[in-house]
Motif scaffolding. Structure first.
Motif, PDB file in Angstrom:
ATOM      1  N   LEU A 137       1.974   4.703   8.490  1.00  0.00           N
ATOM      2  CA  LEU A 137       2.992   4.879   7.461  1.00  0.00           C
ATOM      3  C   LEU A 137       4.274   4.129   7.807  1.00  0.00           C
ATOM      4  O   LEU A 137       4.972   3.640   6.915  1.00  0.00           O
ATOM      5  CB  LEU A 137       3.274   6.362   7.248  1.00  0.00           C
ATOM      6  CG  LEU A 137       2.117   7.180   6.662  1.00  0.00           C
ATOM      7  CD1 LEU A 137       2.528   8.635   6.508  1.00  0.00           C
ATOM      8  CD2 LEU A 137       1.646   6.623   5.334  1.00  0.00           C
ATOM      9  N   ILE A 169      -7.761   5.633   8.933  1.00  0.00           N
ATOM     10  CA  ILE A 169      -6.428   5.583   9.544  1.00  0.00           C
ATOM     11  C   ILE A 169      -6.460   6.407  10.821  1.00  0.00           C
ATOM     12  O   ILE A 169      -6.666   7.619  10.790  1.00  0.00           O
ATOM     13  CB  ILE A 169      -5.371   6.095   8.553  1.00  0.00           C
ATOM     14  CG1 ILE A 169      -5.375   5.187   7.310  1.00  0.00           C
ATOM     15  CG2 ILE A 169      -3.990   6.106   9.197  1.00  0.00           C
ATOM     16  CD1 ILE A 169      -4.658   5.771   6.119  1.00  0.00           C
ATOM     17  N   ALA A 220      -4.926   6.009   1.898  1.00  0.00           N
ATOM     18  CA  ALA A 220      -4.121   4.923   1.356  1.00  0.00           C
ATOM     19  C   ALA A 220      -4.602   4.523  -0.031  1.00  0.00           C
ATOM     20  O   ALA A 220      -5.692   4.881  -0.472  1.00  0.00           O
ATOM     21  CB  ALA A 220      -4.170   3.715   2.297  1.00  0.00           C
ATOM     22  N   CYS A 221      -3.765   3.755  -0.706  1.00  0.00           N
ATOM     23  CA  CYS A 221      -4.093   3.185  -2.015  1.00  0.00           C
ATOM     24  C   CYS A 221      -3.238   1.944  -2.201  1.00  0.00           C
ATOM     25  O   CYS A 221      -2.100   1.888  -1.720  1.00  0.00           O
ATOM     26  CB  CYS A 221      -3.789   4.195  -3.128  1.00  0.00           C
ATOM     27  SG  CYS A 221      -4.039   3.570  -4.807  1.00  0.00           S
ATOM     28  N   PHE A 253       0.823  -1.195   0.000  1.00  0.00           N
ATOM     29  CA  PHE A 253       0.000   0.000   0.000  1.00  0.00           C
ATOM     30  C   PHE A 253       0.864   1.255   0.000  1.00  0.00           C
ATOM     31  O   PHE A 253       1.987   1.261   0.513  1.00  0.00           O
ATOM     32  CB  PHE A 253      -0.929   0.037   1.226  1.00  0.00           C
ATOM     33  CG  PHE A 253      -1.959  -1.060   1.226  1.00  0.00           C
ATOM     34  CD1 PHE A 253      -3.089  -0.975   0.426  1.00  0.00           C
ATOM     35  CD2 PHE A 253      -1.782  -2.186   2.014  1.00  0.00           C
ATOM     36  CE1 PHE A 253      -4.031  -1.985   0.410  1.00  0.00           C
ATOM     37  CE2 PHE A 253      -2.719  -3.208   2.013  1.00  0.00           C
ATOM     38  CZ  PHE A 253      -3.853  -3.105   1.206  1.00  0.00           C
ATOM     39  N   THR A 254       0.301   2.294  -0.581  1.00  0.00           N
ATOM     40  CA  THR A 254       0.902   3.627  -0.561  1.00  0.00           C
ATOM     41  C   THR A 254       0.074   4.482   0.390  1.00  0.00           C
ATOM     42  O   THR A 254      -1.160   4.401   0.394  1.00  0.00           O
ATOM     43  CB  THR A 254       0.882   4.226  -1.973  1.00  0.00           C
ATOM     44  OG1 THR A 254       1.786   3.484  -2.805  1.00  0.00           O
ATOM     45  CG2 THR A 254       1.288   5.693  -1.965  1.00  0.00           C
ATOM     46  N   GLY A 255       0.731   5.293   1.199  1.00  0.00           N
ATOM     47  CA  GLY A 255       0.015   6.122   2.161  1.00  0.00           C
ATOM     48  C   GLY A 255       0.486   7.565   2.129  1.00  0.00           C
ATOM     49  O   GLY A 255       1.656   7.843   1.856  1.00  0.00           O
ATOM     50  N   THR A 283      -8.044   1.243  -0.863  1.00  0.00           N
ATOM     51  CA  THR A 283      -8.048   2.149  -2.014  1.00  0.00           C
ATOM     52  C   THR A 283      -9.365   2.902  -2.126  1.00  0.00           C
ATOM     53  O   THR A 283      -9.447   3.930  -2.808  1.00  0.00           O
ATOM     54  CB  THR A 283      -7.765   1.361  -3.303  1.00  0.00           C
ATOM     55  OG1 THR A 283      -6.541   0.625  -3.143  1.00  0.00           O
ATOM     56  CG2 THR A 283      -7.625   2.263  -4.518  1.00  0.00           C
ATOM     57  N   ALA A 306      -4.065   8.033  -2.835  1.00  0.00           N
ATOM     58  CA  ALA A 306      -3.903   8.072  -1.379  1.00  0.00           C
ATOM     59  C   ALA A 306      -4.183   9.480  -0.847  1.00  0.00           C
ATOM     60  O   ALA A 306      -4.864   9.645   0.176  1.00  0.00           O
ATOM     61  CB  ALA A 306      -2.497   7.616  -0.995  1.00  0.00           C
ATOM     62  N   LEU A 333       3.782   0.646   6.556  1.00  0.00           N
ATOM     63  CA  LEU A 333       3.945   0.558   5.107  1.00  0.00           C
ATOM     64  C   LEU A 333       5.414   0.645   4.715  1.00  0.00           C
ATOM     65  O   LEU A 333       5.875  -0.086   3.830  1.00  0.00           O
ATOM     66  CB  LEU A 333       3.163   1.680   4.414  1.00  0.00           C
ATOM     67  CG  LEU A 333       1.658   1.770   4.656  1.00  0.00           C
ATOM     68  CD1 LEU A 333       1.029   2.737   3.652  1.00  0.00           C
ATOM     69  CD2 LEU A 333       0.987   0.415   4.575  1.00  0.00           C
TER      70      LEU A 333
END
Length: 283
Positions: free
Chosen positions: A250, A243, A47-48, A35-37, A222, A99, A253
């Protein structure tokens, strides 16, 4: 590319947060394995799913991650500008954009809850779908928690997946190629779609295939908490995360963690349910 949900969500964010939008910046961004945050200066994070295939494709030359900005230079940039990268080509920038968009979407919900949707905290999206034994269930994408739960319940289902290698051996009897979506989704009573379809530009087309009366759930981090465009396109239930501890989230992640590492710790499950289907769903 069909970006209608993302585009409409961006427009709604611009309207809802207009008085303060120019002051909201990116405080921190992490591109993780799964995931990207993005954490914003207002303390809210989004997030995504990381578009990992694109990461592999651009590994040798990923010098710019979003809007021409090089890694290490996202902090302090306008959040809405980064969110605009959600409409760009697939890549790291798009994941960061979604995100950021989702962080802004959460800020929107806190300011202006959508009247046609009910927010439920700590509820699993599969439970919210209220699947009955006789329902024909189609899962789009190998969303592991759903597949595991459906197998445990002995609920018949089919799973549409582009990459069958993501399925376990005991899941292969349920597998159908993604190309069969146009045949299988219109027959389903319950459609469960992974939010990663937002990243690969297939969500709107999938939603359009569901028959009237089908209960449609879109699930995963997402998925943002601004449901307006999702509901207009045919989704009934959105399963996402809120979150609660952005920096801890983060950190997970950044260390290669995924959902099992942050759920119940730095993030909580939430669902948004279209109010017209709420009576059919046990609270």
């Amino acid at each position: 590319m069909n970006h209608s949900i993302l585009r409409d969500t961006l427009e709604a964010i611009g309207e809802i947060l207009a008085p303060e939008l120019d002051r909201i910046t990116v405080e921190r961004a992490v591109v993780g394995v799964f995931f990207t945050g993005v954490k914003l200066s207002n303390g809210i994070a989004g997030a995504c799913a990381t578009p990992i295939e694109t990461v592999r494709e651009t590994f040798c030359c990923a010098s710019a991650v979003a809007g021409g900005r090089s890694p290490g230079n996202l902090s302090g940039c306008p959040a809405f500008a980064l969110a605009g990268e959600a409409l760009g080509p697939n890549g790291l920038g798009r994941g960061l954009g979604i995100a950021a968009l989702n962080a802004l979407a959460d800020a929107c919900w806190r300011r202006r809850p959508y009247p046609e949707a009910e927010l439920r905290i700590g509820v699993d999206a599969l439970d919210a779908a209220a699947i009955r034994p006789a329902d024909k269930v189609v899962v789009v994408g190998a969303f592991v928690p759903f597949l595991r739960a459906l197998k445990q319940r002995r609920q018949p289902f089919l799973v549409l997946e582009q990459n069958p290698a993501t399925l376990k051996a005991d899941e292969m009897p349920f597998f159908r190629p993604a190309e069969e979506a146009r045949t299988l989704i219109p027959e389903a009573d319950v459609v469960l779609i992974t939010g990663s379809t937002l990243v690969n530009d297939t969500l709107e087309d999938l939603l359009a295939l569901a028959k009237p009366g089908a209960r449609v759930t879109v699930v995963g981090p997402t998925v943002g908490l601004l449901p307006d465009a999702f509901l207009r396109c045919g989704a009934d239930i959105l399963g996402s995360v809120r979150i609660t501890e952005p920096d801890a989230f983060l950190d997970v992640l950044a260390e290669g963690g995924g959902a099992p590492d942050f759920l119940g710790r730095s993030a909580q499950k939430v669902v948004l349910v279209r109010r017209s289907v709420t009576p059919a769903i046990a609270a």
